[in-house]
Scaffold this active site. Sequence first.
Site, mmCIF file in Angstrom:
data_model
loop_
_atom_site.group_PDB
_atom_site.id
_atom_site.type_symbol
_atom_site.label_atom_id
_atom_site.label_comp_id
_atom_site.label_asym_id
_atom_site.label_seq_id
_atom_site.Cartn_x
_atom_site.Cartn_y
_atom_site.Cartn_z
ATOM 1 C CB ILE A 125 26.995 -84.926 -43.403
ATOM 2 C CG1 ILE A 125 27.965 -83.746 -43.168
ATOM 3 C CG2 ILE A 125 26.669 -85.091 -44.889
ATOM 4 C CD1 ILE A 125 27.442 -82.404 -43.609
ATOM 5 C CB CYS A 126 23.885 -88.269 -44.371
ATOM 6 S SG CYS A 126 23.028 -89.687 -45.059
ATOM 7 C CB SER A 127 22.196 -91.311 -40.951
ATOM 8 O OG SER A 127 23.435 -91.883 -41.324
ATOM 9 C CB SER A 168 18.467 -86.716 -40.955
ATOM 10 O OG SER A 168 19.478 -87.699 -41.126
#
Length: 335
Positions: free
Chosen positions: A103-105, A123
Amino acid sequence: MTRSVLVVLFDDLLSLDVSGPVEVFAAAGSVAGRSYEIRTASLDGAPVHASSGLTFVPDSSLAEAAVPHTLIVPGGRGTRTPDARLIDWLRTHASLAERLVSICSGALLLAEAGLLDGHRVTSHWAVCDRLARDYPDVDVDPDPIYVRDGKLATSAGVTAGIDLALALVEEDLDQDIALTVARHLVVFLRRPGNQAQFSAQLAAQTARREPLRDVQQHISEHPEGDLSIEALAARARLSPRHFARAFRDETGMTPGRYVDRVRLEQARRLLEETADGVEEVSRAAGYGTPEAMRRAFAKTLGTAPAEYRRRFHAPVSHGSASHAPVSSAPVQSAH
């Protein structure tokens, strides 16, 4: 079948990267019986502190955690300078999971562990350049809100993790259960993975010069109009060649690409929110014909307008306007 879900915890993670997907899987379990067994683990089993100030108390240490069906790695500031022991654990254990999710970074942690080499991933837009620069063997696509590549699933920032989790629930169980979960959480079911992280208006920079800003606004408010280079240049009182160069220099996007994105967003919104027919939608969005709209959908979204409506159409409320201009709100704020 009960699928185990393990969420990796570390200091300075983004709390919604954990709570968003966890709430989706937990709600799916409530709807469909014991569908998911959710556990969390940190390096030493000690509590971790999110960047928001929240404290997460894990169920166990990573060393004690069993190999899960789905391993989730959240993002946050803690991915910038990760503990080397966490990278070592991911390098050794993450690939054993049947499904690996960032998730995300969190993608930065998987990349550092060598788990993204040769894969197409995404990302958060703010870290995609770094991901591509520091890990050249990773195929980084900064545009979609999530990407599936075999057992690997990566998502854009924050709320995109909810979209990805809903997609995984639909894959594991069925669309009706995912829809029930989305309604329970009061989110849309579901933004497709190839939806852009930003609307056209935010993906492009706002032009500095007033005539070009006026053109951007005109395109957004009149996607059905004459948006040829010549017509837009005349509106900006520039020659077509000068206009095209100035628009690209100031917005980072050619006029044609900007028009294409605005028209696609308008068509998608009308298919999602109105009962207008495909022919009417194609005219209102500026495509002119259903066939032109079908080609645009196939090229960008990999699906037909009718199929898109079937999957994402929401009930039309009484008195809703059919042809309001495309919103300039960022796509990621849809939740």
